[in-house]
Design an enzyme around this catalytic site. Structure first.
Site, PDB file in Angstrom:
ATOM      1  N   CYS A  97      37.471  43.732  48.012  1.00  0.00           N
ATOM      2  CA  CYS A  97      36.840  42.349  48.303  1.00  0.00           C
ATOM      3  C   CYS A  97      36.016  42.453  49.628  1.00  0.00           C
ATOM      4  O   CYS A  97      36.622  42.738  50.540  1.00  0.00           O
ATOM      5  CB  CYS A  97      37.856  41.210  47.901  1.00  0.00           C
ATOM      6  SG  CYS A  97      37.446  39.879  49.016  1.00  0.00           S
ATOM      7  N   CYS A 101      31.648  35.887  49.927  1.00  0.00           N
ATOM      8  CA  CYS A 101      30.999  35.092  48.595  1.00  0.00           C
ATOM      9  C   CYS A 101      31.571  33.581  48.809  1.00  0.00           C
ATOM     10  O   CYS A 101      31.011  32.832  48.329  1.00  0.00           O
ATOM     11  CB  CYS A 101      31.269  35.762  47.364  1.00  0.00           C
ATOM     12  SG  CYS A 101      31.093  37.348  47.350  1.00  0.00           S
ATOM     13  N   THR A 188      40.557  33.907  51.689  1.00  0.00           N
ATOM     14  CA  THR A 188      39.798  35.159  51.758  1.00  0.00           C
ATOM     15  C   THR A 188      38.982  35.442  53.041  1.00  0.00           C
ATOM     16  O   THR A 188      38.164  34.560  53.370  1.00  0.00           O
ATOM     17  CB  THR A 188      39.080  35.488  50.481  1.00  0.00           C
ATOM     18  OG1 THR A 188      39.659  35.353  49.493  1.00  0.00           O
ATOM     19  CG2 THR A 188      38.240  36.761  50.489  1.00  0.00           C
ATOM     20  N   GLU A 254      43.606  38.331  52.978  1.00  0.00           N
ATOM     21  CA  GLU A 254      43.969  37.003  52.739  1.00  0.00           C
ATOM     22  C   GLU A 254      44.949  36.434  53.689  1.00  0.00           C
ATOM     23  O   GLU A 254      45.872  37.189  54.283  1.00  0.00           O
ATOM     24  CB  GLU A 254      44.872  36.739  51.409  1.00  0.00           C
ATOM     25  CG  GLU A 254      43.948  37.832  50.147  1.00  0.00           C
ATOM     26  CD  GLU A 254      42.685  36.965  49.709  1.00  0.00           C
ATOM     27  OE1 GLU A 254      42.584  35.664  49.978  1.00  0.00           O
ATOM     28  OE2 GLU A 254      41.763  37.739  49.302  1.00  0.00           O
ATOM     29  N   HIS A 289      31.200  30.353  41.801  1.00  0.00           N
ATOM     30  CA  HIS A 289      32.118  31.518  42.282  1.00  0.00           C
ATOM     31  C   HIS A 289      32.777  32.227  41.383  1.00  0.00           C
ATOM     32  O   HIS A 289      32.881  33.265  41.536  1.00  0.00           O
ATOM     33  CB  HIS A 289      33.155  30.733  43.317  1.00  0.00           C
ATOM     34  CG  HIS A 289      34.018  31.729  44.147  1.00  0.00           C
ATOM     35  ND1 HIS A 289      33.309  32.529  45.053  1.00  0.00           N
ATOM     36  CD2 HIS A 289      34.985  31.818  44.319  1.00  0.00           C
ATOM     37  CE1 HIS A 289      34.236  33.253  45.631  1.00  0.00           C
ATOM     38  NE2 HIS A 289      35.309  32.937  45.115  1.00  0.00           N
ATOM     39  N   TYR A 293      32.279  36.698  40.534  1.00  0.00           N
ATOM     40  CA  TYR A 293      33.188  37.771  40.055  1.00  0.00           C
ATOM     41  C   TYR A 293      32.712  39.020  39.835  1.00  0.00           C
ATOM     42  O   TYR A 293      33.553  39.753  39.286  1.00  0.00           O
ATOM     43  CB  TYR A 293      34.568  37.169  39.543  1.00  0.00           C
ATOM     44  CG  TYR A 293      35.458  36.485  40.466  1.00  0.00           C
ATOM     45  CD1 TYR A 293      35.496  35.668  41.221  1.00  0.00           C
ATOM     46  CD2 TYR A 293      36.655  37.297  40.710  1.00  0.00           C
ATOM     47  CE1 TYR A 293      36.316  35.088  42.152  1.00  0.00           C
ATOM     48  CE2 TYR A 293      37.706  36.877  41.793  1.00  0.00           C
ATOM     49  CZ  TYR A 293      37.613  35.897  42.461  1.00  0.00           C
ATOM     50  OH  TYR A 293      38.482  35.618  43.377  1.00  0.00           O
ATOM     51  N   CYS A 295      31.507  40.966  41.226  1.00  0.00           N
ATOM     52  CA  CYS A 295      31.941  41.961  42.254  1.00  0.00           C
ATOM     53  C   CYS A 295      32.869  42.923  41.822  1.00  0.00           C
ATOM     54  O   CYS A 295      32.816  44.052  42.031  1.00  0.00           O
ATOM     55  CB  CYS A 295      32.573  41.146  43.477  1.00  0.00           C
ATOM     56  SG  CYS A 295      34.232  40.291  43.177  1.00  0.00           S
ATOM     57  N   GLU A 443      43.603  39.307  42.417  1.00  0.00           N
ATOM     58  CA  GLU A 443      42.945  38.352  42.825  1.00  0.00           C
ATOM     59  C   GLU A 443      41.822  38.035  41.600  1.00  0.00           C
ATOM     60  O   GLU A 443      41.151  36.834  41.543  1.00  0.00           O
ATOM     61  CB  GLU A 443      42.024  38.650  44.064  1.00  0.00           C
ATOM     62  CG  GLU A 443      41.057  37.804  44.516  1.00  0.00           C
ATOM     63  CD  GLU A 443      40.236  38.179  45.646  1.00  0.00           C
ATOM     64  OE1 GLU A 443      39.689  39.431  45.569  1.00  0.00           O
ATOM     65  OE2 GLU A 443      39.944  37.493  46.544  1.00  0.00           O
TER      66      GLU A 443
HETATM   67 FE1  SF4 Z   1      35.916  38.918  47.247  1.00  0.00          FE
HETATM   68 FE2  SF4 Z   1      34.646  38.920  44.816  1.00  0.00          FE
HETATM   69 FE3  SF4 Z   1      35.419  36.661  45.798  1.00  0.00          FE
HETATM   70 FE4  SF4 Z   1      33.317  37.999  47.063  1.00  0.00          FE
HETATM   71  S1  SF4 Z   1      33.581  37.043  44.655  1.00  0.00           S
HETATM   72  S2  SF4 Z   1      35.179  36.924  48.058  1.00  0.00           S
HETATM   73  S3  SF4 Z   1      34.174  40.169  46.815  1.00  0.00           S
HETATM   74  S4  SF4 Z   1      36.926  38.505  45.377  1.00  0.00           S
HETATM   75 FE    FE Z   2      38.207  35.539  45.772  1.00  0.00          FE
END
Ligand code: SF4
Ligand code: FE
Length: 504
Positions: A97, A101, A188, A254, A289, A293, A295, A443
């Site tokens: 992570c 974001c 985060t 975190e 959001h 994800y 990501c 997460e």
């Molecule tokens: Fe982290 Fe993914 Fe959340 Fe971005 S979207 S803050 S990389 S968990």
């Molecule tokens: Fe997150």
């Protein structure tokens, strides 16, 4: 303006933060071996902007300058799509992570919500918000979003809790601003941010008015304490054994954040008592959001690569069931990405001018993330073999006598150094059991709302009435409609996905 990863790391030095870890106040978070990999991950967001400006920067309409995409207000579907591509890329580069974001999704949500509050209540939040944002864009800072309260008894609203501080709320007011008290959980990247935007975490009622507060706070403001969240295997970063760490350079972060009468000046307050807008803020934030994800598909690329590499190191890469498992992992991973980016493609413009992605597909994306990452992780462990959980330590490997024995007995192919086999297994361990399993698995389950939260959103929008009509028309129970795409302004996708039309 901070314009490189290195400058970003320097910007975090010398701040007076109350960060606790292992019962001790951390003097310099930047140099702490557990914290450093999380800073490296965030620093990548700056470096990528330099390496690939088309992907990771945009021209701000407020500063007329090129800024990091994480600070940009989305002006089109294309901006949302590029966010997703950037997120996948950063997942690939860090395997974890990269923490930026939440702030990006918070500023985009606040763009429309401050505008809407002003329309309804004749307030002045949108202008104040844009002036804050412009200044942050000019300096190239990191904004963290602070939404999730600790929440106490989940069956009670904020004002009904035994302890009123279980949700962040206003405890005092002056002519210049407000003072807030409470705590936000699993925040985060908060210690790696320069600013945080505090927001309510759920739909509020009139009795919860003091909880309807949104404001920007410098991370080093007076009255804030950070308690660093431990992650499994985190002390491997303290042992000076980079092989055992698995991914020595990158990790997530975190923390539990405690606010004790923290002051927010009037010019940085973007909601103050308008409880009727807390639900739309939470819904818009989660809409952005849950699609962020994707990501995890970038992180999934790394894990698929690790599984393919270890299969090769073990000499089984040609077995058909191995190829099939890699195909399955890829299918699951691309399904995450596909639904997320489809949500961005289906974006709509809101009244404030900002674009927002499709809510149904964002929820489907995030819901996949709560399951498929575990399936991919299971398959990676399957391909890794039992050694992933029983390898000798780096110190044993480096031991003059033991090292030779370990290399002899963990050898697979003559041209492969057994240490490389161990390195790859340590990475799989890191991502499925160790420090970065926090980001890739837990997460994925709970971030941006636990699985049930997505199921609620999906069920609210599933348009059963409309779908029943389709079936009834084809079976001759009701007359067939002229055609499915309904009017000039309403596409089929609108009809299927637009919550405003029907919420049965
Ligand atoms: Fe982290 Fe993914 Fe959340 Fe971005 S979207 S803050 S990389 S968990
Ligand atoms: Fe997150």
């Amino acid at each position: 303006m901070i314009s490189s990863g290195e400058e970003y790391v320097d910007s975090l030095r010398g701040r007076k933060l109350n960060v606790y870890l292992f019962g001790e106040l951390i003097q310099d978070p930047v140099e702490h071996p557990i914290i450093k990999p999380s800073i490296n991950a965030l620093a990548k967001t700056y470096d990528l902007a330099n390496e690939n400006p088309d992907l990771a920067t945009a021209v701000s309409p407020y500063t007329n300058e090129r800024i990091n995409r994480f600070l940009h207000i989305v002006e089109s579907e294309k901006d949302l799509i590029l966010q997703n591509k950037m997120q996948r890329k950063l997942g690939q580069l860090t395997g974890t992570c990269f923490q930026r974001c939440v702030g990006m999704d918070a500023i985009n949500s606040l763009h429309s919500v401050t505008f809407d509050i002003d329309q309804a209540h004749n307030t002045n939040y949108h202008k104040k918000f844009l002036s804050f944002l412009t200044s942050v864009q000019k300096q190239g800072l990191v904004i963290g979003g602070a939404m999730t309260d600790v929440k106490g008894d989940r069956s009670l609203l904020p004002h009904q809790q035994e302890d009123p501080d279980l949700f962040v709320h206003v405890v005092d007011r002056s002519d210049d601003g407000v003072f807030i008290t409470g705590a936000k959980a699993h925040q985060t990247g908060v210690i790696n941010s320069h600013w945080m935007i505090v927001m309510p975490t759920l739909r509020l009622t009139e009795d919860d008015k003091e909880y309807a507060i949104v404001g920007a706070i410098p991370v080093d403001a007076k009255g804030i304490t950070y308690i660093y969240g431990r992650q499994s295997g985190d002390t491997r970063h303290m042992d000076n054994t980079p092989i055992d760490a698995g991914n020595n350079n990158y990790a997530g972060q975190e923390a539990l954040v405690i606010f004790e009468k923290v002051f927010i000046p009037n010019e940085l307050i973007f909601m103050n008592g308008e409880y009727d807008f807390s639900a739309s803020l939470v819904e818009r934030f989660t809409c952005y959001h849950r699609r962020s994800y994707v990501c995890k598909s970038g992180v999934g690329d790394v894990l698929i690569g690790a599984a393919a590499a270890i299969a090769e190191y073990n000499g089984v890469e040609k077995a058909s069931h191995i190829k099939d498992k890699l195909t399955e992992m890829t299918h699951l991973n691309e399904t995450i990405f596909g639904t997320g980016i489809a949500s961005s493609y289906q974006a709509k413009k809101l009244e404030s001018g900002v674009f927002i992605n499709d809510d149904m597909l964002a929820n489907v994306c995030k819901h996949h993330v709560t399951k498929f990452t575990y399936d991919i992780g299971r398959l990676a462990q399957d391909l890794a073999g039992g050694l992933v959980a029983s390898m000798p330590s780096e110190k044993d490997m480096k031991h003059p006598d033991l090292g030779k024995i370990i290399k002899k007995y963990l050898a697979t192919k003559p041209d492969l150094d057994p240490e490389d086999r161990i390195r790859m297994l340590r990475l799989i361990e890191n991502m499925t059991l160790g420090r970065n399993a926090v980001g890739y698995l837990t997460e994925s389950l709970h971030g941006a709302g636990s699985p049930q939260a997505q199921r609620i959103q999906i069920s609210r929008q599933m348009q059963l009435g409309f779908k029943k009509e389709l079936a009834q028309a084809l079976s001759g129970i009701i007359p067939e409609k002229d055609s499915l795409p309904v009017t000039e302004n309403e596409t089929y996708m609108d009809r299927v996905f637009n919550t405003s039309k029907e919420t049965d």
